[in-house]
Scaffold this active site. Structure first.
Site, PDB file in Angstrom:
ATOM      1  N   GLU B  85       0.839  -1.200   0.000  1.00  0.00           N
ATOM      2  CA  GLU B  85       0.000   0.000   0.000  1.00  0.00           C
ATOM      3  C   GLU B  85       0.870   1.246   0.000  1.00  0.00           C
ATOM      4  OE1 GLU B  85      -3.312   0.957  -0.101  1.00  0.00           O
ATOM      5  OE2 GLU B  85      -2.441   2.965   0.102  1.00  0.00           O
ATOM      6  N   HIS B 103     -25.073  -2.564   1.541  1.00  0.00           N
ATOM      7  CA  HIS B 103     -26.179  -2.654   0.587  1.00  0.00           C
ATOM      8  C   HIS B 103     -26.582  -4.104   0.348  1.00  0.00           C
ATOM      9  CE1 HIS B 103     -26.070   1.557  -0.556  1.00  0.00           C
ATOM     10  NE2 HIS B 103     -24.754   1.488  -0.643  1.00  0.00           N
ATOM     11  N   LYS B 304     -28.653  10.178  -9.279  1.00  0.00           N
ATOM     12  CA  LYS B 304     -29.048   9.331  -8.159  1.00  0.00           C
ATOM     13  C   LYS B 304     -29.524  10.131  -6.958  1.00  0.00           C
ATOM     14  CE  LYS B 304     -27.429   4.994  -7.850  1.00  0.00           C
ATOM     15  NZ  LYS B 304     -26.527   3.906  -7.515  1.00  0.00           N
ATOM     16  N   ARG B 365     -15.077   8.056  -5.861  1.00  0.00           N
ATOM     17  CA  ARG B 365     -15.444   6.724  -6.337  1.00  0.00           C
ATOM     18  C   ARG B 365     -14.752   6.474  -7.674  1.00  0.00           C
ATOM     19  NH1 ARG B 365     -21.516   8.631  -5.705  1.00  0.00           N
ATOM     20  NH2 ARG B 365     -20.415  10.572  -5.367  1.00  0.00           N
ATOM     21  N   CYS B 454     -12.005  11.457  25.046  1.00  0.00           N
ATOM     22  CA  CYS B 454     -12.748  12.201  24.021  1.00  0.00           C
ATOM     23  C   CYS B 454     -14.197  12.267  24.475  1.00  0.00           C
ATOM     24  CB  CYS B 454     -12.628  11.516  22.659  1.00  0.00           C
ATOM     25  SG  CYS B 454     -13.833  12.091  21.440  1.00  0.00           S
ATOM     26  N   CYS B 456     -16.816  13.999  23.503  1.00  0.00           N
ATOM     27  CA  CYS B 456     -17.883  14.032  22.494  1.00  0.00           C
ATOM     28  C   CYS B 456     -18.302  12.623  22.094  1.00  0.00           C
ATOM     29  CB  CYS B 456     -17.430  14.784  21.247  1.00  0.00           C
ATOM     30  SG  CYS B 456     -16.983  16.499  21.534  1.00  0.00           S
ATOM     31  N   CYS B 491     -16.755  18.341  18.460  1.00  0.00           N
ATOM     32  CA  CYS B 491     -15.721  19.388  18.518  1.00  0.00           C
ATOM     33  C   CYS B 491     -14.560  19.064  17.587  1.00  0.00           C
ATOM     34  CB  CYS B 491     -15.249  19.623  19.949  1.00  0.00           C
ATOM     35  SG  CYS B 491     -13.956  18.526  20.525  1.00  0.00           S
TER      36      CYS B 491
END
Lengths: 421, 514
Positions: B85, B103, B304, B365, B454, B456, B491
């Site tokens: 990668e 999906h 779409k 995409r 964290c 939040c 935040c």
């Protein structure tokens, strides 16, 4: 209020539970404990109590009794000491995660989970500055964009060094904290390329800005650029002209939003135009026994003001505890009109009280009016301009004679031109 | 091309992250193949492990959700596999910025490869998620019709769904729609209800695949961009990379947005990738109560359209836009894009616009001009291309991986006997499932799980430490955010980022190059 039955949650109860150990919460706790309100407990999620001043290593926080100027951390330590000496219990590292009942809060701490019940709850959770996405600021999402709050925390944790911030910064916003950001950046060795603030220069320049900092008045940052790291911002002026200012850091100053998670989770009625809880002049929310004070109601403000409100909310809490006036909030609704964006408090009762209002846009010579059902109660030209980030206080005289059976009281500001106010 | 044998690991060994050590026995190996040990399976910088020209049976290029799924599938066999990668973490391209939906494939073009793989992938990933601890919420979708043309299209969409094997869709009228979605804007005429459409955590999915692959012996080579492939007819591919050379008997192109460029390195020119940008807005958690289903637009001549969907983290998504671009790195947002989204969102769920935005992002995409995947086996080159995975790669990923095994077999790869993969259990990031900050037992075991760093997102110190010490630790604060949610809340890290940076640096020092 969204009760979640859970096992393994230790239940205990106190008389008053204060959420947030900032200036407002600590002042409320100190007065309540001194007045004999019973067990007063302050819960703070940070490892250290004191709130936002802990990260403001600059003078401007008043003086101690011997007249020595206090900085933020000094102020915070004194506030904590005062609350503890008065008999309040301040617990740090405790995060309130939700409501287990009308006056019971769920907490998470290294010691475990708890459900803490109280006879009265004071929400003093403060406010934060809106982030890049919350401002819908388009363009690059590269690192290099931070709020004044994050800038202060970074400097507190890592020291004032450019390698943790950047080399060349733009500060966006006319809020007073923009001035603090500029001084902090310079102390860290970061060049300040520009302060960008909406509104005319006379009204807009953050107070106390160093004279040699370029101010782009009447302008807004509209887009960010850079890959891997921010490398510039697009600034649009009032006439629609755009220019690019090269920088590797953008500090977003002001544009406050209440830390209102518990307000929302508890289903408390919200103040119109803002995201804090609806309160009356006694700082009671729409839920009996739940009160609110400080930045949660108004956004960033001087510590002394938040602390004064903390002391005020303590009186309302005491009235509930001894059964004189259990709440909830009541009074005629106060709503914003014209160029007024928001008014505090949202309800006029129970006693006449000062109003605080915020403008939606800069106004040079505004005419202010208070009316009800189409009738003008009072109208006057202001001696000063209005800007969105500087709230205006109106004395209780402005709201003394509305019809208690009438409709909402409307506070309105208009551009005054040179007419007779 | 006989796959060299590596002794399948014992169950006891695979049960532990340190398992691969147990495999280093007297099993015969190719000369170049010292077995990777735990801790050396992931490398981010410096010369490639194993020395110059290390030979692998299969090299998978691209560690997005598809590449990671392929590497994981290959890890079931006694093969030497490398997952290569260019970025410094997995899932750094299209896989990190999508709509986070699993999906069913109900609306795919029937008969296409995509239709079959999404349908199979939905089933496979639903099962895998339960096993691996990936949060999935099967909330179902509603395709909302806002005008007569759209309402008239619903029966055709139901019939198409049936051709795709989805027989449980149902057309509902305006009254039922309003009961099921009380905060929907005025004017909705009806909807097609599609059960099975689910919310999923895309980051946990990619990470689970990669972690399982790495624990099962796959070498993950990050920060390693392939810059050239020497033509050697009949011999293994010689790849030059930014971290040195390596050799691959079989090669898989899972390069996503860059698949056409990688093809070109081998002289293959099948298709061109046109990046299609999708901008999205994420709304704060109070918005979650406004939306119960995935609210999909009815596809029409005008494109779409945008969707409104909850996320497993308890937020609400609004998006995406669809903009065809030339720039494969244009992941910024635009003023017009965000304004357009808000305009559409105001119609679908008006109250959504009153909530705070917690994040705005854009993903690209890999469109190729054809409404299907572009998967191809080239036995003469022992090369498989997995291209054109436009927007359903997450849903299809596990089925795609099986499909690629078939394509590799066509190319002549003999995998040898299958063996169990090392198990993986991801830390839960979903609000519908228990999280550590509410887990008294976890806090009792380690008080760090009671320290919220964290606020939040209610992420605890324990979770941050676990991510920093994991088999596939983050390369930076972005990776830490995707692994834990720390800094992903309202935040956006303004509160916790300085502390998280300090923790990361502390760990970076302690853990050497990891």
């Amino acid at each position: 209020m969204n009760p979640r039955p859970e096992q393994d949650r230790a239940a205990r109860s106190v008389d008053v539970l204060v959420i947030g150990a900032g200036p407002a919460g600590l002042a409320a706790a100190a007065r309540l404990a001194a007045a004999g309100a019973g067990r007063v407990e302050v819960l703070e999620r940070e490892p250290e109590a004191g709130g936002a001043p802990l990260f403001c290593a600059r003078p401007g926080f008043g003086a101690d009794p011997r007249g020595r100027a206090l900085d933020g951390p000094g102020y915070a330590r004194r506030a904590v000491r005062a609350a503890v000496r008065a008999g309040a219990v301040v617990r740090t590292g405790v995060t309130v995660t939700g409501w287990a009942g009308p006056l019971t809060l769920e907490t998470t701490a290294p010691t475990g989970l708890a459900a803490v019940g109280a006879r009265a709850v004071v929400l003093a959770t403060g406010a934060r500055e809106r982030s890049r996405p919350a401002r819908l600021l388009p363009g690059s999402r590269a690192p290099g964009v931070l709020t004044t709050g994050e800038l202060q925390r970074t400097v507190t944790l890592f020291g004032a060094r450019p390698e943790h911030i950047g080399r060349r910064a733009v500060v966006a916003g006319g809020d007073p904290v923009a001035g603090h950001a500029v001084r902090l950046l310079r102390r860290a060795g970061v060049a300040v390329a520009a302060v960008v603030c909406e509104g005319p220069r006379a009204a807009a320049g953050p107070a106390g800005l160093p004279a040699d900092v370029p101010v782009l008045a009447g302008a807004v940052v509209t887009e960010l650029a850079g890959r891997g790291r921010l490398d510039g911002v697009t600034v649009r002026d009032r006439d629609g002209r755009t220019r690019t200012v090269r920088c590797d850091t953008l500090v977003l100053a002001g544009d406050w939003i209440p830390e209102h998670e518990l307000v929302r989770a508890g289903g408390l009625p919200l103040a119109p135009g803002g995201r804090g809880p609806l309160v009356d002049a006694a700082l009671r929310t729409g839920v009996p026994g739940v009160f609110a004070a400080g930045g949660l109601l108004r956004g960033g403000e001087p510590a002394a003001r938040a602390a004064a409100e903390g002391r005020a909310v303590a009186d309302a809490v005491l009235a509930r505890l001894d059964g004189r006036d259990p709440g909830p909030a009541r009074g005629l609704p106060v709503v914003a009109g014209g160029a007024v964006h928001r008014v505090h408090p949202g309800l006029l009762g129970p006693e006449p009280a000062p109003l605080v209002l915020w403008a939606a846009r800069p106004l040079v010579r505004p005419v202010l009016s208070v009316g009800q059902d189409g009738r003008i109660l009072r109208r006057a030209r202001l001696g000063t301009g209005l800007v969105p980030w500087r709230p205006l206080r109106l004395g209780p005289g402005w709201t003394q004679d509305p019809d208690p059976g009438g409709g909402p009281v409307v506070v309105r500001a208009e551009d005054g031109g040179d007419g007779t106010g | 091309m006989t796959p060299h044998g590596r002794r399948p690991r014992t169950g006891a060994a695979t049960a532990s992250p340190a398992g691969p050590k147990a495999a280093s026995g007297a099993a015969p190996r190719p000369a170049s193949a010292a077995p990777p040990r735990a801790g050396t399976h992931v490398s981010r910088r410096g010369p490639l492990p194993g020395g110059a020209g290390e030979t692998y049976d299969v090299v998978v290029v691209g560690a997005g959700v598809v590449g990671c799924a392929i590497a994981r599938a290959l890890a079931r066999y006694p093969l030497r596999v490398a997952l290569v990668e260019a970025a410094d973490d997995v899932g750094e391209g299209s896989s990190k910025a999508n709509t986070a939906i699993l999906h069913t494939g109900f609306d795919a073009s029937p008969g296409t490869l995509e239709a079959g793989l999404v349908r199979a992938g939905h089933r496979l990933l639903t099962g895998y998620a339960a096993e691996a601890g990936i949060p999935v919420e099967p909330v179902g979708a509603l395709l909302v019709a806002w005008d007569e043309t759209q309402r008239a299209a619903l029966p055709g969409l139901a019939a198409k769904a049936a051709r795709n094997g989805h027989h449980a869709t149902r057309i509902i009228d305006a009254a039922e729609l309003r009961r099921r979605e009380p905060h929907l804007g005025p004017g909705a005429l009806g909807a097609l209800a599609v059960p099975g459409e689910s919310l999923v955590c895309p980051w946990s999915t990619t990470l689970a695949y990669a972690t399982q692959a790495v624990r099962s012996g796959v070498r993950l080579l990050l920060g390693c961009r392939v810059t050239g492939i020497a033509p050697r007819p009949g011999a293994p591919h010689r790849l030059t990379t930014t971290r040195g050379p390596l050799t691959a008997r079989f090669l898989v192109n899972a390069c996503g947005l860059h698949a056409d460029r990688f093809d070109a390195l081998l002289g293959v020119r099948d298709f061109a990738v046109t990046p299609r940008r999708g901008q999205l807005l994420v709304y704060d958690k109070p918005a979650r109560s406004l939306v119960r289903h995935i609210l999909l637009p009815v596809p029409g001549p005008l494109g779409k359209g945008v969707l409104v969907a909850p996320t497993v983290y308890g937020n609400v998504l609004l998006g995406p836009t669809a903009e065809d671009l030339d720039d494969r790195a244009a992941t910024g947002t635009t003023a017009d894009g965000l304004a357009g989204l808000r305009e559409r969102g105001a119609r679908i769920v008006p109250a959504l616009l009153d909530e705070e935005v917690t994040a705005a992002y854009a993903g690209l995409r890999a469109a190729t001009g054809r409404e299907d995947y572009r998967c191809a086996a080239r036995p003469d080159r022992r090369y498989v291309t997995v291209g054109g995975i436009r927007s359903t790669g997450l849903s299809a990923s596990l089925a795609l991986a099986e499909h690629v095994l078939g394509l590799l077999a066509e190319c002549g790869l003999r995998t040898g006997p299958e063996r169990p993969l090392a198990p993986v259990r991801m830390p839960n990031l979903g609000e519908a499932f228990p999280r550590p900050y509410r887990d008294a037992a976890a806090i009792a075991r380690d008080p760090a799980f009671g320290t919220v760093v964290c606020p939040c997102e209610h992420v605890t110190l324990g979770e941050v430490r676990a991510a920093l010490a994991s088999d596939l630790p983050p390369a930076g604060l972005g990776g830490l955010r995707r692994r834990t949610r720390a800094g992903a809340g309202r935040c956006q890290g303004g509160h916790c980022r300085p502390a998280l940076r300090a923790l990361s640096e502390e760990y970076g020092k302690g853990a050497g190059t990891r």
